[in-house]
Design an enzyme around this catalytic site. Structure first.
Site, PDB file in Angstrom:
ATOM      1  N   GLU A 112       0.857  -1.196   0.000  1.00  0.00           N
ATOM      2  CA  GLU A 112       0.000   0.000   0.000  1.00  0.00           C
ATOM      3  C   GLU A 112       0.885   1.236   0.000  1.00  0.00           C
ATOM      4  O   GLU A 112       2.108   1.141   0.188  1.00  0.00           O
ATOM      5  CB  GLU A 112      -0.954  -0.002   1.195  1.00  0.00           C
ATOM      6  CG  GLU A 112      -2.110  -0.965   0.991  1.00  0.00           C
ATOM      7  CD  GLU A 112      -3.158  -0.907   2.083  1.00  0.00           C
ATOM      8  OE1 GLU A 112      -3.161   0.044   2.881  1.00  0.00           O
ATOM      9  OE2 GLU A 112      -3.964  -1.845   2.137  1.00  0.00           O
ATOM     10  N   HIS A 227      -9.082   9.829   1.906  1.00  0.00           N
ATOM     11  CA  HIS A 227      -8.647   8.678   1.110  1.00  0.00           C
ATOM     12  C   HIS A 227      -8.794   9.053  -0.346  1.00  0.00           C
ATOM     13  O   HIS A 227      -9.832   9.592  -0.749  1.00  0.00           O
ATOM     14  CB  HIS A 227      -9.497   7.447   1.449  1.00  0.00           C
ATOM     15  CG  HIS A 227      -8.883   6.180   0.981  1.00  0.00           C
ATOM     16  ND1 HIS A 227      -8.780   5.855  -0.354  1.00  0.00           N
ATOM     17  CD2 HIS A 227      -8.304   5.161   1.665  1.00  0.00           C
ATOM     18  CE1 HIS A 227      -8.171   4.679  -0.459  1.00  0.00           C
ATOM     19  NE2 HIS A 227      -7.873   4.234   0.747  1.00  0.00           N
ATOM     20  N   ARG A 273      -0.819   9.137   1.042  1.00  0.00           N
ATOM     21  CA  ARG A 273      -2.217   9.425   0.705  1.00  0.00           C
ATOM     22  C   ARG A 273      -2.545  10.878   0.446  1.00  0.00           C
ATOM     23  O   ARG A 273      -3.308  11.197  -0.445  1.00  0.00           O
ATOM     24  CB  ARG A 273      -3.103   8.952   1.854  1.00  0.00           C
ATOM     25  CG  ARG A 273      -3.592   7.601   1.581  1.00  0.00           C
ATOM     26  CD  ARG A 273      -4.573   7.158   2.576  1.00  0.00           C
ATOM     27  NE  ARG A 273      -4.566   5.707   2.435  1.00  0.00           N
ATOM     28  CZ  ARG A 273      -5.041   4.877   3.299  1.00  0.00           C
ATOM     29  NH1 ARG A 273      -5.575   5.323   4.414  1.00  0.00           N
ATOM     30  NH2 ARG A 273      -4.997   3.595   3.078  1.00  0.00           N
ATOM     31  N   HIS A 326     -11.647  10.027   5.560  1.00  0.00           N
ATOM     32  CA  HIS A 326     -11.355   8.629   5.884  1.00  0.00           C
ATOM     33  C   HIS A 326     -10.927   8.405   7.329  1.00  0.00           C
ATOM     34  O   HIS A 326     -11.344   7.432   7.950  1.00  0.00           O
ATOM     35  CB  HIS A 326     -10.252   8.160   4.928  1.00  0.00           C
ATOM     36  CG  HIS A 326      -9.875   6.723   5.043  1.00  0.00           C
ATOM     37  ND1 HIS A 326     -10.784   5.698   4.879  1.00  0.00           N
ATOM     38  CD2 HIS A 326      -8.669   6.122   5.287  1.00  0.00           C
ATOM     39  CE1 HIS A 326     -10.156   4.532   5.019  1.00  0.00           C
ATOM     40  NE2 HIS A 326      -8.881   4.763   5.290  1.00  0.00           N
ATOM     41  N   ARG A 361      -1.653   9.413   8.465  1.00  0.00           N
ATOM     42  CA  ARG A 361      -1.467   8.027   8.921  1.00  0.00           C
ATOM     43  C   ARG A 361      -0.962   7.128   7.794  1.00  0.00           C
ATOM     44  O   ARG A 361      -1.436   7.216   6.660  1.00  0.00           O
ATOM     45  CB  ARG A 361      -2.808   7.469   9.419  1.00  0.00           C
ATOM     46  CG  ARG A 361      -2.761   6.029   9.862  1.00  0.00           C
ATOM     47  CD  ARG A 361      -4.130   5.583  10.304  1.00  0.00           C
ATOM     48  NE  ARG A 361      -5.083   5.705   9.228  1.00  0.00           N
ATOM     49  CZ  ARG A 361      -5.430   4.706   8.428  1.00  0.00           C
ATOM     50  NH1 ARG A 361      -4.936   3.506   8.599  1.00  0.00           N
ATOM     51  NH2 ARG A 361      -6.291   4.904   7.459  1.00  0.00           N
TER      52      ARG A 361
HETATM   53  C1  SIN Z   1      -7.633   1.025   2.278  1.00  0.00           C
HETATM   54  O1  SIN Z   1      -8.017  -0.122   2.148  1.00  0.00           O
HETATM   55  O2  SIN Z   1      -7.229   1.689   1.345  1.00  0.00           O
HETATM   56  C2  SIN Z   1      -7.712   1.656   3.621  1.00  0.00           C
HETATM   57  C3  SIN Z   1      -6.713   1.084   4.526  1.00  0.00           C
HETATM   58  C4  SIN Z   1      -6.385   2.039   5.620  1.00  0.00           C
HETATM   59  O3  SIN Z   1      -6.858   3.163   5.618  1.00  0.00           O
HETATM   60  O4  SIN Z   1      -5.581   1.684   6.478  1.00  0.00           O
END
Ligand code: SIN
Length: 520
Positions: A112, A227, A273, A326, A361
């Site tokens: 991620e 997000h 993000r 988010h 975060r």
């Molecule tokens: C996501 O699945 O993109 C969110 C995961 C997160 O915010 O930790």
């Protein structure tokens, strides 16, 4: 009046983890305002980050967390959560938690944004949060009683100001009183004061208000993470398109298929993000190209179902996306064990501000935070030293204050205005406009007796309170840092580095370590 040893407010991962860790001899009461599974945890798709792969290390996970936080997170708490979290994950693996594996039966480590290693574990594809709720629910013992559809609206305190219980209201407007030497707030964040949002609709900051009203401190609430990829389909409820989709090869593109992030950041689609969210906000119409992802439907079953319900065919390989609120990085100030400045009152999970997330975060750190902080709060409670010993409410605690009729906006108005004026990009002009609008409702949050109002109105009052705290904090922080992006102060400022914005009683303060001064 019902008595317990511990009251837990909320039903997400930190609340559940705490309830499972408390001794079976303790009478534990869990109060949640919706159904038990109405939580952000239950919606969490992305997974849980832990440095478990042989090529990974807790130092790398720590550095990624600090880097994503724009060096604003507290290194000590980051190290604690990352290392204790890793141990808890190893225990879960030994206990047979159903994490996803590859065809060879080895753990599948996903990628991620802002992680330099693949370290995200999932369960059942994009339904990791649900798997945690089911798993922890099964571990609850008979000492835990669950009360659903009850909203806590006040903390009860003794003559010393210590927390000794809560008042709640159910949907039939009945008020209940619960007394316990420990109250733990785990009500989540407040991103549902925005539209669009990835959050469940009840996440409006109940715990922020309840804790503040009791005298706890709220810190850095301007840091709301947007997000980048919320499904962009008009007239349907918002739905998150997990960052894991980009981790598996999804690419953000403009209308004409040109990759959006190619020239904007070295990590491209997996940049932190706030950078990706701002890029999408600036670009307008953006799609997530999923043509590179094999077995999309099995890897992401709930995203597939949500797209199809909204008339977006996965076969076309293009999902329309937009940024949405988010996660709250700020919150109720606690130490690294969840203790607030009020004896007997703890806060854990997204509601708490421990300094773990800084100004942004790192993806998939929040389920890990829930596991660690739920366990740590249980340790505090089991030591038994920090509790309120005098369980008699202070004089006048049940006095009926006069009823003040309120003129409240609709939740939709609040959400739309928050997105418009306090969204991905803010400015003095937009924030002042929002504040003027909020102040036009003339609610005195420090004296209003919420017990007079309906369940629905209390929730709107929570929304207005949270919106006010986020907006005022955003107005005060005159810099851009992490998720807080000011068009009129586009750069990070060394003057603001490590400064906290604090709400305490009717004062707003700016603080740098131990030095704090009142600004309004
Ligand atoms: C996501 O699945 O993109 C969110 C995961 C997160 O915010 O930790």
């Amino acid at each position: 009046m019902e008595k317990a040893d511990v009251i837990i407010v909320g039903s997400g991962i930190s609340a559940l983890q705490l309830a499972t860790q408390l001794q079976g001899t303790m009478k534990v009461l869990m109060i949640t305002k919706g159904r038990f599974r109405d939580s952000n945890t239950n919606r969490a798709q992305g997974g849980i980050a832990a440095a478990l792969h042989p090529n990974d290390h807790i130092h790398l996970h720590t550095e990624d967390t600090l880097q994503a936080s724009v060096q604003f997170a507290d290194r000590d708490i980051v190290q604690d959560v990352v290392s204790e979290g890793k141990q808890l994950m190893e225990q879960l693996l030994q206990q047979g938690f159903p994490f996803d594996t590859n065809t060879k039966g080895q753990l599948h480590f996903g990628m991620e944004g802002a992680h330099q290693r693949s370290r995200i574990l999932h369960s059942n594809g994009d339904q990791t949060g649900k798997a945690f709720v089911s798993y922890l629910l099964q571990q609850l013992r008979s000492n835990v009683t669950i009360r659903e559809n009850e909203m806590v609206f006040e903390v009860i305190q003794n003559e010393l100001g210590e927390c000794i219980g809560v008042k709640s209201k159910n949907k039939q407007q009945r008020t209940n009183v619960y007394i316990a030497p420990y109250v733990v707030l785990a009500t989540g964040g407040c991103s549902a004061i925005y539209n669009p949002t990835s959050n469940y609709e009840g996440a409006v900051g109940d715990g922020l208000y309840v804790a503040w009203r009791a005298g706890a401190r709220l810190v850095n609430c301007e840091f709301i993470q947007f997000h980048p990829t919320i499904l962009n389909v008009k007239n349907f409820t918002s739905f998150l398109i997990s960052e894991a989709v980009r981790g598996e090869g999804g690419v953000l593109t403009l209308k004409d298929c040109i990759p959006l992030m190619e020239t904007l950041h070295p990590m491209k689609d997996l940049a932190p993000r706030h950078i990706v969210a701002e890029a999408i906000f600036n670009a307008g119409e953006v799609y997530l190209d999923i043509n590179n992802i094999q077995n999309f439907k099995t890897r992401f079953p709930s995203i597939t179902a949500a797209c199809e319900e909204r008339g977006i065919s996965i076969e076309l390989g293009k999902i329309p996306v937009q940024p949405g609120a988010h996660f709250l990085m700020g919150g109720v100030e606690t130490d690294s064990f969840g203790r607030t400045n009020i004896k007997g009152l703890l806060a854990i999970g997204e509601l708490a501000y421990t300094g773990l997330h800084g100004s942004n975060r790192l993806a998939s750190n929040s389920l890990l935070e829930g596991l660690v902080m739920g366990k740590r709060a249980a340790e505090v409670i089991q030591q038994g030293t920090e509790c309120s010993k005098q369980l008699t409410p202070s004089q006048g605690w049940d006095r009926i204050q006069p009823f003040v009729p309120l003129c409240l906006p609709t939740p939709k108005q609040i959400k739309d205005n928050m997105m418009k004026y306090v969204g991905v990009k803010r400015s003095e002009y937009s924030l002042t406009k929002m504040l003027q609008w909020l102040e036009s409702f003339s609610i005195d949050f420090s004296t209003t007796n919420l017990g007079h109002y309906s369940f629905k109105d209390i929730e709107t009052i929570y929304m207005l309170f949270s919106a006010g705290v986020v907006t005022k904090s955003a107005l005060l922080r005159k810099e851009s840092r992490g998720a807080h992006i000011r068009s009129d102060y586009p750069d990070e400022s060394t003057d603001w580095l490590y400064r906290k914005i604090i709400f305490e009683g009717n004062q707003v303060k700016v603080g740098l370590r131990k030095d704090e001064f009142v600004v309004s």
